[in-house]
Scaffold this active site. Structure first.
Site, PDB file in Angstrom:
ATOM      1  CB  SER A   1       3.244 -33.180   9.717  1.00  0.00           C
ATOM      2  OG  SER A   1       2.437 -33.898  10.824  1.00  0.00           O
TER       3      SER A   1
ATOM      4  CB  CYS B   1       8.089 -25.501   7.048  1.00  0.00           C
ATOM      5  SG  CYS B   1       8.808 -23.857   7.883  1.00  0.00           S
TER       6      CYS B   1
ATOM      7  CD  GLU C   1       5.358 -22.903  10.338  1.00  0.00           C
ATOM      8  OE1 GLU C   1       5.345 -23.564   9.235  1.00  0.00           O
ATOM      9  OE2 GLU C   1       6.618 -23.100  11.133  1.00  0.00           O
TER      10      GLU C   1
END
Length: 488
Positions: free
Chosen positions: A234, A289, A255
């Site tokens: 997150s 994601c 990332e």
């Protein structure tokens, strides 16, 4: 050909840690199957003291591993790929159950893991530097050298892929690696990898698996032996990881999340466009994601596309993915379900229209369609990580570009159109780390740079050609036949 023996059943990971060898853990954690609530087993949970001790062990083992002949290092990954293939069905089913996914997703993780190992096997055989221009009598080289020990903090949603895509190239380039998998998926994100690489001949001490919470992650980042940290997760936690790594002068590969955008132009085939939007938004219950958080559709086709999407949302079966009878599995836990539901309620309260879904049973959240999405609504501004498809209309390609870029950062974007020139012109304006023409946003190969700008992370952080840059550093090396005499 499948092997009838088991790699995970009655394995040493139960109630244990892997610190280069399997040993009993001082504390354990339960592994709960999201779809059923069943306890799959108990795994060892690390403490900060375990991290400190293991980091020292890894640092001591790393130099010998880096000095191992390239062909021997390559052979470890080729053997690991073969073991993953040999135990394909067992591992795919375990990942499916531990993550709450559908079986094809578990199978996809194992297939990609095989490819990651094969790609890693090629890395030791590649040139690791270049010869530089220099004065006569001096050999000048720039060479890539490993960082030393790398810490990997990985997430729950695609735990095998998102851990191994870092672990394999990091090891292949001569580093030792400490993995802190998400405590909800400690086997798929850690112990499975340790079992495979240990069986493939990786030397003891070069790899460790240390599941745990925030205190274990902090110990990993601050351990003096760890010189680089790779984090996938997150935005909020990523900021903390980056700040802590910077304070200790360590490289951080982040990332994170952000909001991704799929743009559907007015000349798109409606059935194909609906298929792309649904897949990009609802695959793995939206816990990706790269999920198509926002779907921008030209106003002239919005009604027809919406009708198709609502029909899909209404009819797609939701349930236990391990049965092979459903399209969408559960969310990972109650906390994630409650967050997703709060996002939906917030947006409806602010004027969005709920066209389908927005309800749940247990951890099973129905595929949801929202329209009338505006900036300021949480589903517009935040990464959802749930099965929400948020529709936004536009009038012109210029407006589509502006709306698509109205975010703090995104990993992926897509454009659907029958006109290649028009789609390419729009694609080149999109601010995302990965852009796909005539495809939705959830795309990844083992050989592409992966990452994005802004809150999506700190750029194309690893993958394919970015792996050498990520997991090694430059060293300038010069050689003379004899030391010269200087004026002093």
């Amino acid at each position: 050909m499948q092997d009838s023996t088991s790699l995970l059943a009655d394995a040493p990971w139960r109630d244990s840690l892997f610190t280069g060898q399997w040993r009993a853990a001082a504390r354990t954690l339960d592994i709960i199957e999201p779809a059923t609530g069943e306890r799959l087993g108990t795994a060892g949970e690390a403490t900060p003291a375990d991290v400190a001790e293991t980091a020292r062990t890894a640092a001591a083992a790393q130099a010998a591993w880096a000095a191992t002949p390239p062909r021997e290092r390559a052979a470890v990954f080729l053997k690991a790929a073969a073991l993953l293939q040999q135990h394909f069905d067992e591992l795919a089913l375990w990942i499916t159950r531990e993550t709450g996914a559908i079986l094809p997703k578990g199978q996809h993780e194992v297939r990609e893991a095989i490819t990651f190992c094969q790609v890693a096997a090629a890395m030791p055989m590649q040139p690791a530097g270049q010869l530089l221009p220099s004065v006569p009598g001096r050999l000048s080289m720039a060479r890539r050298v490993p960082h030393g020990v790398i810490g990997v903090i990985s997430p729950f949603n695609f735990p095998l892929i998102l851990t191994l895509r870092v672990v394999a190239p990091a090891l292949a380039t001569g580093n030792a690696v400490l993995i802190k998998p998400d405590p909800r998926t400690p086997v798929s994100g850690g112990y499975l990898i340790a079992r495979v690489l240990e069986a493939a001949g990786l030397p003891a001490g070069v790899l460790a698996v240390l599941p745990g919470g925030a205190e274990v992650g902090e110990a990993l980042i601050t351990a003096p032996e760890v010189r680089m940290v790779s984090f996938t997760g997150s935005v909020g936690v990523g900021r903390r990881v980056g700040e802590l790594a910077a304070r200790h002068l360590k490289k951080a590969s982040l990332e994170l999340g952000g909001t991704n955008c799929l743009v559907i132009l007015d000349d798109a085939d409606l059935d194909i466009a609906a298929s792309n939007a649904a897949w990009g938004a609802w695959l793995n219950a939206g816990q990706i994601c790269m999920a198509s958080n926002r779907v921008l559709v030209h106003e002239s086709i919005a009604a027809a596309l919406t009708e198709r999407l609502v029909a899909k949302a209404t009819h797609l079966p939701v349930g236990n993915g391990a049965t092979g009878q459903v399209a969408i599995g559960p969310l990972i836990d109650a906390r994630q379900r409650d967050r997703v539901h709060a996002l939906v309620q917030d947006s409806v309260a602010k004027g969005a229209k709920l066209l389908a879904g927005g309800t749940y049973e247990g951890l099973f959240y129905k595929p949801t369609v929202l329209s009338g999405i505006q900036p300021g609504m949480r589903v517009h501004d935040e990464e959802v990580f749930g099965p929400l498809l948020n529709l936004i209309t536009f009038k012109t390609d210029e407006e589509a570009a502006a709306l698509a870029n109205a975010h703090e950062g995104g990993l992926a974007a897509g454009v659907i159109s029958k006109s290649m020139n028009r789609a390419m012109a729009l694609a080149q304006q999109l601010k995302a780390g990965m852009v796909h023409v005539n495809d939705q946003t959830v795309n990844d190969d083992a050989t592409n740079p992966f990452g994005g700008p802004g809150v999506a992370g700190n750029g194309n952080v690893h993958g394919g050609p970015a792996d050498w840059e990520a997991f090694t550093t430059w060293q300038w090396l010069t050689v003379k036949d004899a030391a010269p005499v200087y004026p002093f």
